[in-house]
Design a protein around this motif. Structure first.
Motif, mmCIF file in Angstrom:
data_model
loop_
_atom_site.group_PDB
_atom_site.id
_atom_site.type_symbol
_atom_site.label_atom_id
_atom_site.label_comp_id
_atom_site.label_asym_id
_atom_site.label_seq_id
_atom_site.Cartn_x
_atom_site.Cartn_y
_atom_site.Cartn_z
ATOM 1 N N PRO A 92 16.024 -77.615 -45.530
ATOM 2 C CA PRO A 92 15.854 -76.573 -44.506
ATOM 3 C C PRO A 92 15.660 -75.174 -45.078
ATOM 4 C CG PRO A 92 18.120 -77.392 -44.543
ATOM 5 C CD PRO A 92 17.319 -78.314 -45.396
ATOM 6 N N ASN A 93 16.069 -74.958 -46.312
ATOM 7 C CA ASN A 93 15.881 -73.623 -46.886
ATOM 8 C C ASN A 93 14.642 -73.522 -47.761
ATOM 9 O OD1 ASN A 93 18.318 -72.696 -45.728
ATOM 10 N ND2 ASN A 93 19.444 -73.787 -47.345
ATOM 11 N N GLU A 94 13.915 -74.646 -47.886
ATOM 12 C CA GLU A 94 12.781 -74.639 -48.814
ATOM 13 C C GLU A 94 11.433 -74.766 -48.120
ATOM 14 O OE1 GLU A 94 12.945 -76.699 -52.665
ATOM 15 O OE2 GLU A 94 14.884 -77.443 -51.970
ATOM 16 N N TYR A 95 11.407 -75.436 -46.989
ATOM 17 C CA TYR A 95 10.096 -75.671 -46.366
ATOM 18 C C TYR A 95 10.041 -75.139 -44.940
ATOM 19 C CZ TYR A 95 5.601 -77.547 -45.231
ATOM 20 O OH TYR A 95 4.287 -77.635 -44.865
ATOM 21 N N PHE A 96 8.944 -74.419 -44.680
ATOM 22 C CA PHE A 96 8.689 -73.898 -43.338
ATOM 23 C C PHE A 96 7.230 -74.166 -43.009
ATOM 24 C CE2 PHE A 96 12.098 -71.586 -45.303
ATOM 25 C CZ PHE A 96 13.058 -71.476 -44.312
ATOM 26 N N SER A 97 6.984 -74.960 -41.992
ATOM 27 C CA SER A 97 5.603 -75.260 -41.606
ATOM 28 C C SER A 97 4.947 -73.993 -41.064
ATOM 29 C CB SER A 97 5.588 -76.325 -40.507
ATOM 30 O OG SER A 97 6.092 -75.751 -39.301
ATOM 31 N N LYS A 98 3.629 -74.028 -40.907
ATOM 32 C CA LYS A 98 2.922 -72.891 -40.312
ATOM 33 C C LYS A 98 3.523 -72.556 -38.953
ATOM 34 C CE LYS A 98 -1.255 -73.285 -38.516
ATOM 35 N NZ LYS A 98 -2.656 -73.732 -38.538
ATOM 36 N N TYR A 99 3.775 -73.591 -38.169
ATOM 37 C CA TYR A 99 4.349 -73.354 -36.845
ATOM 38 C C TYR A 99 5.701 -72.652 -36.946
ATOM 39 C CZ TYR A 99 5.472 -73.905 -31.970
ATOM 40 O OH TYR A 99 5.780 -73.622 -30.661
ATOM 41 N N SER A 100 6.533 -73.094 -37.899
ATOM 42 C CA SER A 100 7.841 -72.451 -38.086
ATOM 43 C C SER A 100 7.704 -71.016 -38.568
ATOM 44 C CB SER A 100 8.685 -73.228 -39.102
ATOM 45 O OG SER A 100 9.190 -74.403 -38.516
ATOM 46 N N LEU A 101 6.778 -70.793 -39.511
ATOM 47 C CA LEU A 101 6.581 -69.437 -40.032
ATOM 48 C C LEU A 101 6.186 -68.483 -38.912
ATOM 49 C CD1 LEU A 101 4.631 -70.316 -43.316
ATOM 50 C CD2 LEU A 101 6.947 -69.369 -43.185
ATOM 51 N N VAL A 102 5.284 -68.962 -38.049
ATOM 52 C CA VAL A 102 4.793 -68.113 -36.962
ATOM 53 C C VAL A 102 5.865 -67.914 -35.895
ATOM 54 C CG1 VAL A 102 3.152 -68.023 -35.025
ATOM 55 C CG2 VAL A 102 2.364 -68.719 -37.307
#
Lengths: 466, 466
Positions: free
Chosen positions: B395-405
């Motif tokens: 959870p602290n390493e990956y953020f999808s485009k949707y999550s980033l936005v």
């Protein structure tokens, strides 16, 4: 031949007059109406002897109209970019490694006159000058014009209207204001403006610098360019910011002293060739640089936009006129297939053409940055050198983006953009990352670039074809 | 506090009312003028209880205004996309692998009322309804309004004008027509329109389907979506082409029979929940979907556009309102730095903000294709599954485009777009080319995606930094 329909063409610039000529050759009755006076009868504005770059797509259009050979007599070949640095050193960056690939400097009014003469020589073409278009009835293909001499209003009509009235198109504005269908529209201005200046002929005739090149003084934020004219002069254009925090921009170049200081510092070898620089700078206007896109170009099967009216581009790829002449070719091909059904012709024309004029518009903006900045970058220069070597050694295997756009009229602008951008990215990354080494043969370098280009195209295609 | 200047805010929608509230909190004297009647006093149009997706950026804006907690009471959490296939099968594609990342369905009028009440409770805010803006004097910050009840004309003025009057902004139109500076402008319509429909509450109360998701019926060319309301109903929206060669589009859905045939064939499980479908379809209007961009947003240090007036986006990322609330945050931060110099504030605001609203506009168009087409694609579904697993496990390493936005309000839209697009490209290509295999550990898959993403960002940066 006389049974064919009436076409009202609004705008007798380069696109409108070639279009009138070609559609008259196909047998249509043409009424060609132009806002400005007949440029064969009036003397031109001082400092407005604009020249343009004519290349293969444009020549193909002129060939279709049967006027290519005559136009070639007005052409001055330019074989590459002559880059001038701040110390006045120059080097020639060729447009292609192939000998027969060059662009041509040609006078805009000279070519327009040629086309007007050819159109007017057709029995089925009538031309009206001095008629400003006030209002277009898009649904009925009629338009009201005001005669700028008499003030009288006239209505012209046709079975269809073709709008070739340029970047400020009255026909397009009618579509924008019409509100009965969704009209997508975009006008994008660069932060830079332009001003035309002149290098006069040498005393006693001849040219003051090499006439076989397009001269560029790239300075990052701003740029000077020069194209040769038949009379020995060069038309020089300054591209500079209107306003920013830099020392020199249009809004602070307000005195002769400051202008001379600026040119002497940035373009010293050009100053030496421009005896009237300080006067011309304040006599000639500063113009904006914009891209216009819109959609749809057609409505009701009655009206269609072509040329700059449909897709005005910034001048940095030298493709504005060429794209407009290619419009005439594409419309002609579409008529070959669907003649008799204007609605179908207009829709299919737009479907075939729009993606390509969008591409050249974007490429032209890219080239603004390429010309004013990248041409001065060592990495970019290495790339151009490598590409020219590929083209000289493997003339049937390698075509740079510039060659694809400028010299390969059988490849669409869209395809040229896609492949050209992938190639640029491949070469720049390979050089930057040290993957192209001096010990490699040119053949090995080419194979590496090809492989990397295909990999980029592949990676782009997966997400596009999802 | 009372020494501060007068601000005229034109438009009391979501953006204008939060802006009024926040600037009043900063001590300015606010005049807030709205074209429509006071929505706290009029009954709403039937079938227009629009809901919106409120997420982290929007919540941050509401927090700045001190109304986040109150707004949360209106929220219904949606944890993912519930995808409905043609046979009525469903599966949930979660928005994130992290438990606390979800979006909220919220009533537009409900939230607007909350914000109007909060603004009106400030002693230094005056609100005028029913006042249509007829003309704006951009240089002097005055504007003429027409009272829709009495017909009387009133002039309102301020030290500055803030235009928050939405996609059809009268303030922006004044800039477009002003012609004293270059105004870049773009309106881009999708070929699709939208129509709102309803799933009513279940008989006896409650929801007819899962309220914890945004429901999507993706069909490639067209799409149905549904968001829950507090009263147990869902607002359903059909997105379909206006006109094309397909069997069903707005222009040929002209009879109740055809509408029922279409819905029964394409969205059978939705039909079962919509007892008044055939009637509503013809009672409710069909609206267009457009993106508006322009520049500059400010002029003369007197006028500034914010919210949809400056950057209207299509609704497919659920970020229109969130972006507008983020505008209020960015303006507030800019005031912290440069308060007292409006010209500077407006310029710096635009410089900080424009690239980000351009990014969300483009992402929103991308998401139109993602929602109606890609969500039904096996390759895309594999990608989402992998990303959700990454987010759950790391959870602290990956953020999808949707999550980033959507969930990372400390990352700008531009940065979210750049990184998110590179990630998407990396994952899709790795899956497509068989480079991610079942035998790999999730950690190994993540490392591969990270490496490939960095390689893509690196390759893109070389050409951009030339």
């Amino acid at each position: 031949m006389n049974n064919k329909e009436n076409i009202l063409i609004i705008g007798a610039g380069l696109c409108g007059s070639l279009l009138a000529l070609r559609l008259a050759q196909r047998g249509y009755q043409i009424t060609l109406v132009e806002k400005r006076p007949d440029l064969r009868k009036v003397t031109q504005d001082a400092g407005r002897s604009i020249n343009l770059a004519l290349s293969d797509r444009g020549l193909r259009g002129l060939r279709l109209g049967g006027v290519e050979e005559e136009a070639k007599k007005l052409c001055i070949p330019m074989y590459g970019r002559m880059i001038h640095d701040k110390d006045g050193n120059t080097f020639l960056s060729k447009y292609s490694g192939r000998e027969d690939e060059y662009i041509n400097s040609i006078s805009r009014p000279g070519l327009n006159i040629l086309l007007l003469n050819a159109a007017e020589a057709m029995p089925n073409v009538t031309i009206h000058f001095n008629q400003g278009c006030k209002k277009v009835d898009l649904e009925n293909a009629t338009a009201i014009f005001k005669d700028y001499s008499s003030g009288a209003e006239t209505i012209f009509s046709g079975d269809v209207i073709l709008g070739t009235d340029g970047a400020g198109s009255a026909v397009r504005k009618s579509m924008f204001r019409h509100k009965k269908f969704l009209f997508s529209f975009s006008q994008q201005w660069l932060t830079h403006g332009y001003k035309e200046l002149e290098i006069p002929p040498a005393e006693g005739g001849g040219y003051r610098t090499d006439k076989g090149a397009l001269h560029i003084w790239p300075r990052g934020k701003d740029m000077l360019i020069a194209l040769p004219n038949l009379d020995g002069s060069f038309t020089v254009t300054l591209f500079a910011p209107y306003d920013d925090d830099s020392d020199y921009c249009f809004n602070n170049l307000t005195t002769k002293e400051k202008v001379m200081e600026y040119f002497t510092k940035e373009f010293p070898d050009a100053v030496a060739l421009m005896p009237s620089l300080a006067e011309e700078f304040f006599e000639n206007p500063t113009g904006p640089l914009g891209t216009i896109k819109c959609s749809p170009w057609n409505c009701y099967g009655k009206t269609l936009l072509l040329g700059d009216a449909a897709h005005a581009v910034v001048p940095f790829y030298g493709q504005g006129m060429n794209a407009s002449f290619e419009d005439v070719i594409v419309l002609d091909e579409t008529l070959d297939k669907f003649e008799g059904d204007w609605k179908k012709v207009f829709k299919e024309y737009e479907k075939a053409r729009k993606k390509n004029t969008d591409a050249i518009a974007d490429l032209a903006v890219d080239n603004f940055y390429e010309m004013k900045e990248h041409t001065a970058s060592p990495l970019f220069q290495q790339k151009r050198k490598l590409e020219t070597a590929f083209e000289a050694e493997f003339p049937n295997e390698y075509f740079s983006k510039y060659s694809l756009v400028t010299f390969n009229e059988n490849i669409s602008y869209e395809e040229a953009m896609k492949r050209g951008r992938a190639q640029d990215k491949a070469i720049l990354n390979l050089i930057h990352d040290g993957n192209i080494t001096n010990s490699m043969s040119l053949r090995d370098k080419l194979e590496l670039v090809k492989t990397e280009t295909e990999a980029i195209l592949h990676d782009d295609s997966v997400i596009k074809n999802l």
